[in-house]
Design an enzyme around this catalytic site. Structure first.
Site, mmCIF file in Angstrom:
data_model
loop_
_atom_site.group_PDB
_atom_site.id
_atom_site.type_symbol
_atom_site.label_atom_id
_atom_site.label_comp_id
_atom_site.label_asym_id
_atom_site.label_seq_id
_atom_site.Cartn_x
_atom_site.Cartn_y
_atom_site.Cartn_z
ATOM 1 N N LYS A 1 -1.820 -9.917 -5.876
ATOM 2 C CA LYS A 1 -0.967 -8.862 -5.243
ATOM 3 C C LYS A 1 -0.414 -8.833 -4.906
ATOM 4 O O LYS A 1 0.154 -10.505 -3.723
ATOM 5 C CB LYS A 1 -1.570 -8.416 -3.595
ATOM 6 C CG LYS A 1 -2.316 -7.055 -3.575
ATOM 7 C CD LYS A 1 -3.448 -6.869 -1.917
ATOM 8 C CE LYS A 1 -2.769 -5.203 -1.411
ATOM 9 N NZ LYS A 1 -3.291 -4.974 -0.253
HETATM 10 O O1 G3P Z 1 -4.343 -1.484 1.256
HETATM 11 C C1 G3P Z 1 -3.521 -1.480 2.668
HETATM 12 C C2 G3P Z 1 -3.770 -0.970 3.571
HETATM 13 O O2 G3P Z 1 -4.839 -2.550 3.435
HETATM 14 C C3 G3P Z 1 -3.608 -0.618 4.684
HETATM 15 O O3 G3P Z 1 -4.291 0.391 5.551
HETATM 16 O O4 G3P Z 1 -4.877 1.155 7.236
HETATM 17 O O5 G3P Z 1 -3.426 -0.873 7.290
HETATM 18 O O6 G3P Z 1 -2.241 1.154 6.815
HETATM 19 P P1 G3P Z 1 -3.369 0.029 6.708
#
Ligand code: G3P
Length: 218
Positions: free
Chosen positions: A87
């Site tokens: 990633k």
């Molecule tokens: O995969 C990306 C994700 O982990 C971000 O999620 O909920 O931190 O915006 P969030």
């Protein structure tokens, strides 16, 4: 549509995997820290544990932000397990690193995508997946779903093989909208995945069926 779970929590990964619908896992440095996984060796070991639970792509994020550092870290991550996807953040150096890994046949997930231009660049570099952050766009009053729709159109126009991995999913409606638009993959929390199964009429109907069965079998 592929279902990935967005967590580094092994119990949640096992639970989703046991449901039989899990296709892969995404993690990021914040999710690893949330589980208390720190230190290079522990982090690498944790990725291996995840790979041993789920038979599908597992995104492991590089920390370096320079090309050489990303290549070095990404190669070490890719050696951990055949299912590891490196990633890489959407920055100029990251695009170069994605191109490098693409030429070596190592799968990549370009993360922190917030615009169609970024998605186009990542696809041209040969990213396997791109991760547009739906929820974080919604958080700042920008329509995350429109971005995913726009990327779908661009990729279809030119037959890009890069998969749209809708990330930062917050709730079941995000998943349903992404499926309607044609996102290839969604990654979300276990709660959003489990919420898809819920409907009050299902619960009421089942209660009634069981009650009627019990009456008839007294
Ligand atoms: O995969 C990306 C994700 O982990 C971000 O999620 O909920 O931190 O915006 P969030």
């Amino acid at each position: 549509m592929k279902f990935f779970i967005d967590t580094a929590n092994l119990a949640e990964i096992r639970e989703a995997n046991d449901m039989g619908i899990l296709d892969g896992v995404t993690t990021n440095p914040s999710l690893m820290a949330k589980e208390g996984i720190t230190g290079a060796n522990n982090i690498l070991n944790h990725y291996v544990q995840i790979c041993n639970i789920v038979d599908g792509p597992v995104s492991a994020e590089v920390i370096a932000t320079d090309y050489e550092g990303m290549v070095r870290e990404g190669e070490a991550l890719a050696e951990l397990h055949p299912n590891i996807v490196v990633k890489i953040p959407m920055i100029t150096e990251g695009i170069k690193a994605i191109k490098y890994f693409s030429q070596k046949g190592i799968p990549t997930n370009c993360t922190l995508i917030f615009s169609a231009g970024q998605a186009l660049l990542a696809a041209k570099a040969g990213a396997t997946f791109i991760s547009p952050f739906l929820g974080r766009l919604d958080d700042v009053s920008t329509d995350g779903l429109s971005l995913i729709q726009q990327i779908r159109t661009i990729y279809d126009n030119y037959d890009f093989g890069t998969e749209i991995l809708a990330a930062s999913i917050r709730h079941p409606m995000h998943i349903i909208h992404c499926a309607s638009i044609g996102a290839d993959v969604m990654t979300g929390p276990l709660s959003a995945i489990k919420a898809l199964a819920k409907h009050p009429l299902t619960d009421i109907g089942l209660q009634q069926f069981l009650a009627d069965h019990a009456k008839g079998n007294k």
